[in-house]
Design an enzyme around this catalytic site. Structure first.
Site, PDB file in Angstrom:
ATOM      1  N   THR A  48       0.843  -1.048   0.005  1.00 49.76           N
ATOM      2  CA  THR A  48      -0.044  -0.020  -0.092  1.00 49.76           C
ATOM      3  C   THR A  48       0.909   1.199  -0.021  1.00 49.76           C
ATOM      4  O   THR A  48       1.799   1.351   0.699  1.00 49.76           O
ATOM      5  CB  THR A  48      -1.077  -0.025   1.117  1.00 49.76           C
ATOM      6  OG1 THR A  48      -1.796   1.279   1.103  1.00 49.76           O
ATOM      7  CG2 THR A  48      -0.376  -0.143   2.558  1.00 49.76           C
ATOM      8  N   GLU A  49       0.496   2.372  -0.817  1.00 52.70           N
ATOM      9  CA  GLU A  49       1.518   3.157  -1.199  1.00 52.70           C
ATOM     10  C   GLU A  49       1.687   4.275   0.183  1.00 52.70           C
ATOM     11  O   GLU A  49       2.876   4.755  -0.132  1.00 52.70           O
ATOM     12  CB  GLU A  49       1.171   3.975  -2.535  1.00 52.70           C
ATOM     13  CG  GLU A  49      -0.235   4.634  -2.507  1.00 52.70           C
ATOM     14  CD  GLU A  49      -1.529   3.741  -3.265  1.00 52.70           C
ATOM     15  OE1 GLU A  49      -1.186   2.559  -2.917  1.00 52.70           O
ATOM     16  OE2 GLU A  49      -2.164   4.173  -3.831  1.00 52.70           O
ATOM     17  N   ASN A  50       0.882   4.313   1.119  1.00 50.26           N
ATOM     18  CA  ASN A  50       1.094   4.891   2.230  1.00 50.26           C
ATOM     19  C   ASN A  50       2.470   4.382   2.987  1.00 50.26           C
ATOM     20  O   ASN A  50       2.838   4.881   3.941  1.00 50.26           O
ATOM     21  CB  ASN A  50      -0.094   5.149   2.993  1.00 50.26           C
ATOM     22  CG  ASN A  50      -0.702   4.075   3.496  1.00 50.26           C
ATOM     23  OD1 ASN A  50      -0.997   3.284   2.769  1.00 50.26           O
ATOM     24  ND2 ASN A  50      -1.037   3.925   4.817  1.00 50.26           N
ATOM     25  N   SER A  90       8.468   4.103  -1.017  1.00 54.93           N
ATOM     26  CA  SER A  90       7.440   3.305  -1.234  1.00 54.93           C
ATOM     27  C   SER A  90       6.969   3.294  -2.911  1.00 54.93           C
ATOM     28  O   SER A  90       6.745   2.553  -3.657  1.00 54.93           O
ATOM     29  CB  SER A  90       5.941   3.798  -0.432  1.00 54.93           C
ATOM     30  OG  SER A  90       4.867   3.185  -1.019  1.00 54.93           O
TER      31      SER A  90
END
Lengths: 223, 244
Positions: A48-50, A90
């Site tokens: 997840t990009e966070n 990320s």
């Protein structure tokens, strides 16, 4: 109106193509559902990009930790092997070609692989998030979507009329009626619902569906 | 050397009108709510700082934190990737009324621009946004047969960041996904002010566990039990509360 796969069934179908050990990013909304349908014996690692790799399912209500959320700002859980990292790392994973597949939603997909999924035009507040990054770098960029819009207009088109998210980036589209690959600037039909004729499917598609090989039956369990 | 600051009001005292302020967080996680509210308190008491440019991934949620800053009229420009949330009404109304400028940046580009700002790299090339409206007016160059868009670094006068444990030298650890933009923003701001749940003596953090080395941090203030934006919003909180 012909029968069609439900959004859940489209997500199920997309999940069947994720291999064991694949690093996968699922877009916000419907694509998140893909994680629920990993075939037995295969373990994908979700990004997840966070800033989390290898997170688990949603916690029980009341057990949320708001420092542990996904890109959709929904609470997730830890699993053995989870890793945290900052945003630049990320997106190094994203753009650097380290993800095996990104699965996203779409407003329109063009036969050359162009994707429009972030803006419906100049009205309202524009918001892009990580979509423009995710379409570059992942080895496969797959789309899950209804075959047509709510008004019945094709979402698979010759060229996108809505603002682009990326150019020539989509490799496969899972729709409510078919599985379509994008190869050399063409839509190549791989699977379709057994109940729909090729002509009818073509009439709901905004660009030519090519059939250089056999077309399989698109089936999914009742979910 | 001691980078600790005794209270939140002192922590935000140096932020002046017209400055660029990076605010950490992705959605609510990592959002330095207490620092933001201290800045709002100062604005309500003194009328300053105003005309701020804020860099954050989002545009606030509900009526607390960054949304409350926008609601008070402190922010004239926002640089962000996703100005939507469960309750984006504050930003949406200001934006549609033409009262706040928006620079929309793809999320990975936003992160890398901040990283570049902190790393002394004035520009870089990325595949993100090529061929889209967000690449308009930007230089494009081909590398190994593929087109890339030139993006510029992003720096700030101040960063307001939430970390977990900090020592008196400014070394920081974070808590789970609250890390997000924190380490990048600390490096890209002339002055990085960090709220932590606990301040320890030097040596209190395992050197192997330091995520942001103290060289990137100018001030650390202790907020022992930080609130979560998500919980404030679930309680329908409004900052500051309006006296009836």
């Amino acid at each position: 109106m012909t029968e069609k796969l439900t959004p859940t069934q489209i997500a199920w179908r997309a999940a069947q193509d994720i291999t064991d050990g694949a690093y996968v990013n699922l877009g916000i909304g419907l694509p998140e559902m893909v994680a629920r349908f990993q075939p037995p014996g295969r373990q994908a690692i979700f990004h997840t990009e966070n800033g989390i790799l290898g997170f688990g399912q949603a916690p029980e209500p009341g057990q949320e930790d708001w420092d542990l959320i996904n890109a959709g700002k929904k609470a997730v859980t830890l699993k053995p092997g989870t890793a945290f990292f900052h945003h630049a790392d990320s997106f190094a994973m994203v753009r650097g070609g380290h993800l095996d597949v990104a699965i996203l939603g779409a407003y329109q997909v063009a036969e050359n692989g162009d994707l429009a999924n972030w803006s419906t035009g100049p009205k309202g507040v524009p918001a892009v998030g990580g979509a423009m990054d995710l379409v570059h770098g992942a080895r496969r960029v797959a789309i899950i979507t209804d075959h047509v819009t709510k008004k019945g207009e094709p979402k698979l088109v010759e060229s996108c009329t809505l603002p682009l998210t990326g150019v020539g980036c989509v490799t496969r589209v899972y729709t409510s009626l078919a599985v379509v690959d994008i190869e050399d600037g063409h839509f190549v039909l791989r699977e379709k619902l057994p109940s729909i004729s090729l002509d009818d499917l073509q009439s709901l598609t905004g660009a030519r569906l090519h059939t250089p090989g056999p077309v399989g039956d698109l089936t999914a369990p009742e979910l | 050397m001691d980078k600790t600051i005794p209270d939140l009001a002192s922590a935000v005292a140096g932020i002046e009108d017209g400055m660029t302020v990076m605010i950490g967080g992705f959605g609510g996680s990592g959002n330095p709510i207490e620092l933001i509210h201290a800045l709002i308190d100062r604005f309500l008491a003194t009328g300053h700082p105003r005309n701020l440019t804020v860099v954050n991934n989002n545009a606030g949620n509900g009526h607390v934190g960054l949304a409350a800053m926008i609601e008070q009229g402190m922010v004239t420009k926002l640089i962000c990737s996703f100005p939507r949330s469960a309750d984006p009404v504050v930003f949406t109304e200001r934006y549609l009324a033409g009262e706040i400028e928006l620079e929309l940046v793809p999320q990975g580009t936003l992160a890398e621009r901040i990283r570049a700002g902190g790393a002394g790299i004035p520009a870089f090339y990325t595949p993100s946004s090529y061929g889209t409206d967000l690449a308009k007016g930007k230089k494009v160059e081909e590398f190994d047969g593929r087109p890339y868009v030139q993006e510029r670094w992003l720096k700030a006068d101040y960063a307001l960041v939430k970390a977990h444990v900090g020592d008196r030298l400014g070394n920081l650890t974070y808590r789970m996904a609250a890390r997000n933009f924190g380490p990048l923003m600390c490096s890209a701001a002339a002055s990085a002010i960090v709220q932590v749940s606990r301040i320890v003596e030097p040596g209190g953090i395992d050197p192997e566990a330091v995520i942001t080395p103290g060289i990137f941090v100018q001030g650390v203030v202790e907020v022992p039990k930080p609130v979560q934006e998500e919980e404030l919003n679930r309680a329908k909180a409004v900052y500051p509360e309006v006296a009836e």
